[in-house]
Design a protein around this motif. Structure first.
Motif, short mmCIF file in Angstrom:
data_model
loop_
_atom_site.label_atom_id
_atom_site.label_comp_id
_atom_site.label_asym_id
_atom_site.label_seq_id
_atom_site.Cartn_x
_atom_site.Cartn_y
_atom_site.Cartn_z
N UNK A 1 48.06 27.35 48.64
CA UNK A 1 49.34 28.03 48.81
C UNK A 1 49.30 29.41 48.18
N UNK A 2 48.66 29.51 47.02
CA UNK A 2 48.56 30.78 46.32
C UNK A 2 47.53 31.72 46.95
N UNK A 3 46.41 31.19 47.40
CA UNK A 3 45.23 32.01 47.71
C UNK A 3 45.12 32.44 49.16
N UNK A 4 45.75 31.76 50.09
CA UNK A 4 45.44 31.96 51.51
C UNK A 4 45.63 33.40 51.96
N UNK A 5 46.71 34.05 51.55
CA UNK A 5 46.88 35.43 52.01
C UNK A 5 45.81 36.35 51.44
N UNK A 6 45.31 36.08 50.24
CA UNK A 6 44.19 36.86 49.71
C UNK A 6 42.98 36.72 50.63
N UNK A 7 42.69 35.50 51.06
CA UNK A 7 41.58 35.30 52.00
C UNK A 7 41.79 36.11 53.27
N UNK B 1 36.58 30.93 25.09
CA UNK B 1 36.15 30.78 26.48
C UNK B 1 34.66 31.05 26.58
N UNK B 2 33.94 30.12 27.20
CA UNK B 2 32.48 30.26 27.32
C UNK B 2 32.12 31.39 28.28
N UNK B 3 32.89 31.54 29.35
CA UNK B 3 32.60 32.57 30.35
C UNK B 3 32.95 33.95 29.80
N UNK B 4 32.37 34.98 30.40
CA UNK B 4 32.83 36.34 30.16
C UNK B 4 34.15 36.52 30.92
N UNK B 5 35.10 37.20 30.29
CA UNK B 5 36.40 37.35 30.92
C UNK B 5 36.39 38.57 31.82
N UNK B 6 36.85 38.37 33.05
CA UNK B 6 37.04 39.46 34.01
C UNK B 6 38.55 39.63 34.18
N UNK B 7 39.07 40.73 33.63
CA UNK B 7 40.52 40.92 33.58
C UNK B 7 41.05 41.62 34.82
N UNK B 8 42.07 41.02 35.42
CA UNK B 8 42.87 41.71 36.42
C UNK B 8 43.96 42.52 35.72
N UNK B 9 44.40 43.61 36.30
CA UNK B 9 45.35 44.48 35.59
C UNK B 9 46.76 43.92 35.50
N UNK B 10 47.15 43.04 36.41
CA UNK B 10 48.52 42.51 36.40
C UNK B 10 48.44 41.02 36.08
N UNK B 11 49.02 40.18 36.90
CA UNK B 11 48.94 38.73 36.71
C UNK B 11 47.67 38.19 37.36
N UNK C 1 47.37 35.38 38.70
CA UNK C 1 47.72 34.47 39.79
C UNK C 1 48.01 35.23 41.08
N UNK C 2 47.32 34.91 42.19
CA UNK C 2 47.67 35.51 43.47
C UNK C 2 48.91 34.85 44.04
N UNK D 1 54.98 43.57 41.50
CA UNK D 1 53.52 43.45 41.52
C UNK D 1 53.08 41.99 41.68
N UNK D 2 53.95 41.06 41.27
CA UNK D 2 53.58 39.65 41.37
C UNK D 2 53.39 39.22 42.82
N UNK D 3 54.08 39.87 43.74
CA UNK D 3 53.99 39.49 45.15
C UNK D 3 53.40 40.60 46.03
N UNK D 4 52.75 41.57 45.39
CA UNK D 4 52.04 42.61 46.14
C UNK D 4 50.62 42.11 46.37
N UNK D 5 50.46 41.29 47.40
CA UNK D 5 49.19 40.59 47.62
C UNK D 5 48.08 41.56 48.04
N UNK D 6 48.43 42.60 48.74
CA UNK D 6 47.41 43.57 49.15
C UNK D 6 46.82 44.27 47.92
N UNK D 7 47.67 44.74 47.00
CA UNK D 7 47.18 45.36 45.77
C UNK D 7 46.35 44.36 44.97
#
Length: 582
Positions: A231-237, A350-360, A362-363, A550-556
């Motif tokens: 539900x969250x990811x499909x538009x990103x795809x 966190x064991x992984x290296x963190x890759x930070x997104x600038x906003x939230x 969650x897509x 920005x929370x719902x700006x899926x293109x950005x």
């Protein structure tokens, strides 16, 4: 398959009634040969043939617990929990002390949402083997799933002390529901991964990063269907830039026939079913497609395929979205997050290296539709003239301390009700009983069941204020509530899952609804429910900001996510190891 009745797991845990038999006689050489042949076929990926051998073993040796247990496990992997239940029951009728089969039987019941039965099975397992790996955590998670909080505090202390001592006492996902310590969550995840999904070296050559004009992204999920992650990811795809990326979906789940599934199939370059493949074959399928970045959308949640990542089929492997925390494995290079859910000062957890997104982190899908119904509170059994608090999170996220706060709020707000999500009578009864024990009439709790997603969004519009849970906040449900125009009140903690509410609210432009203590949370809930002007102002502010939030700006969001993928690949092409990405 018909089987004799299983041991009676429904007896009180203090005095279980368990069949007693003399130990089974040693297996014959013929039986051993059949079982060994079945195991060999299974390991070679010939699962159907393996099941046939195990079926033959049960026919020729119907009193062999080993044969029934092996058949049950194969049925479980091929057809799911319900198909395996009778075989597990038969094995336990023959040998009631088989703790490995008791564990599998409990898991099968849990996966069928028979949480009361599963809890009784795990109680029995702990009686027979008090230190059995994961048993205490599984018992507590099953109890939390039905709001059975008897001995919850004692069980939680037992689980956390065992993890501190280096034991696998709980699966990492269930632990997140009640654990407030990010360091303990890391320890549990690392121990779990090292024990159950250690690095594997069967592939013949190390993965090599590609240098073609496009980066090849592989998404691995068991939830490419009508489920929260998709539900969250499909538009990103759908919005991925196909001039720069090829997108492959590796499906460890199933086709549920939903419109969301059809959207996923239409927007990826290839959807590869891997559920029925052995781990090595699934890894080879990834290698054959030259995937540069393999994204784990499950982590320790759902229909995960951790062994696939343990084989290191791709040069870069990323933990993203489905599991809010560290996987704890050395073969996962990056974790995609934001600065709210993982502040810089907490990166050591966190064991992984963190890759930070600038906003939230969650897509969101900005095309989600809200149905016209339900249109009135009476349509779903709510009083029209009450103040309606709601929390439509899964019940396991409701810990007793949170429920204490909610009941104090209800007592301070006359003519208020609380709408919760549950379609299970036993769970509803437990929560009503807990409310009455705290001085709140059972009738002030209203229960909402499952609805199509667009109607679920419409239902959220009928409430006045969403009360978040902690230490596991609303994630998809939180962004759903905000999308429906419903303010969310949250309490932020120290762990990733306890900070998602804060991330959502800050990104949508409502930081004033983020609290940091239960006392502040309770006070603000009462204020908003009794001072209507404040709440009206918040709802108007949310409505005004939704169209450009920005929370719902899926293109950005998608462009920012692709920027992280590019940065990961650029480092790898330069011969550099994974590193913090901002």
């Amino acid at each position: 398959m018909n089987a004799p009745h299983a041991p009676d797991y429904r007896q009180a845990p203090q005095a279980p009634q368990w069949p007693r038999r003399t130990p089974p006689s040693p297996p014959s050489l013929r039986l051993l040969a059949m079982l060994q042949e079945g195991v060999a076929l299974d390991e070679q990926g010939h699962v159907q043939q393996a099941m046939s051998r195990f079926q033959q073993a049960t026919q020729h040796h119907p009193d062999s617990a080993d044969a029934w247990a092996a058949l049950g496990m194969t049925q479980y992997h091929l057809f799911g929990a319900a198909a395996a239940e009778a075989s597990f029951q038969r094995a336990l009728q023959i040998d009631p002390g088989r703790v490995d089969v008791i564990e599998k039987f409990g898991i099968a019941l849990q996966e069928q949402r028979r949480y009361e039965d599963a809890a009784l099975v795990f109680e029995r397992l702990l009686q027979l083997a008090p230190a059995y790996p994961l048993a205490a955590g599984r018992l507590l998670h099953c109890k939390m799933l039905i709001a059975d909080w008897t001995r919850a505090e004692t069980l939680q202390a037992r689980v956390e002390q065992a993890i501190e001592s280096g034991h696998n006492a709980a699966e990492p996902f269930g632990l997140q529901g009640y654990c407030r310590s990010p360091s303990l969550l890391r320890r549990a995840a690392a121990q779990y991964s090292a024990t159950y999904h250690p690095p594997r070296r069967e592939l013949q050559r190390p993965p090599v990063i590609g240098y073609g004009p496009k980066i090849r992204i592989g998404y691995v999920s068991g939830e490419f269907r009508q489920q929260a992650t998709s539900i969250l990811l499909t538009q990103v795809l759908e919005l991925h830039d196909r001039s720069r990326f090829d997108i492959v979906a590796f499906d460890n789940g199933w086709d549920d026939g939903s419109p969301l599934r059809r959207r996923i199939e239409a927007c990826v370059d290839e959807l590869v079913p891997i559920r029925g493949l052995p781990h090595l074959a699934a890894a080879q399928a990834v290698r054959e497609r030259g995937v540069d970045v393999l994204v784990n959308l499950n982590g320790h949640f759902g229909q995960a395929r951790s062994h696939l990542f343990a084989l290191r089929p791709a040069p870069l492997q990323v933990n993203y979205l489905g599991f809010p925390g560290t996987i704890g494995a050395p073969y996962i290079d990056y974790l995609i997050a934001d600065h709210t859910v993982i502040p810089e000062a907490q990166r050591m957890h966190y064991v992984e290296k963190i890759a930070y997104l600038p906003d939230c982190y969650q897509p969101n899908d900005s095309t989600r539709q809200i149905a016209a119904t339900p249109a009135r509170r009476s349509d779903i059994g709510l009083p029209e003239d009450a103040f309606v608090f709601c929390c439509l999170n899964n019940v396991y996220k409701i810990v007793p301390a949170v429920f204490d706060v909610w009941m104090r709020v209800l007592r301070q707000v006359p003519r208020s009700v609380l709408m919760l999500y549950s379609d299970t009578p036993a769970t509803q009864d437990n929560l009503r009983r807990e409310a009455q024990a705290r001085g709140v009439a059972a009738g002030r709790l209203h229960f909402a069941g499952n609805l199509p997603h667009d109607q679920h969004l419409a239902r959220l519009r009928l409430a006045d204020l969403f009360l978040d849970t902690w230490p596991y906040n609303a994630h998809t449900t939180g962004s759903d509530a905000l999308w429906a125009g419903l303010p969310v009140l949250t309490c932020a903690g120290e762990t990733f899952p306890s900070r998602v509410g804060a991330s959502l609210l800050q990104t949508v432009g409502l930081p004033e609804l983020v609290t940091h203590t239960p006392v502040a949370y309770e006070a603000l809930a009462v204020t908003l429910a009794t001072q209507s002007k404040q709440l009206i102002a918040l709802r108007e502010k949310l409505a005004a900001q939704l169209s450009h939030s920005l929370l719902y700006d899926t293109r950005r969001y998608t462009r920012n996510l692709e920027g992280l993928y590019h940065a990961m690949v650029d480092r790898a092409r330069a011969g550099l190891p994974p590193a913090l990405l901002r």
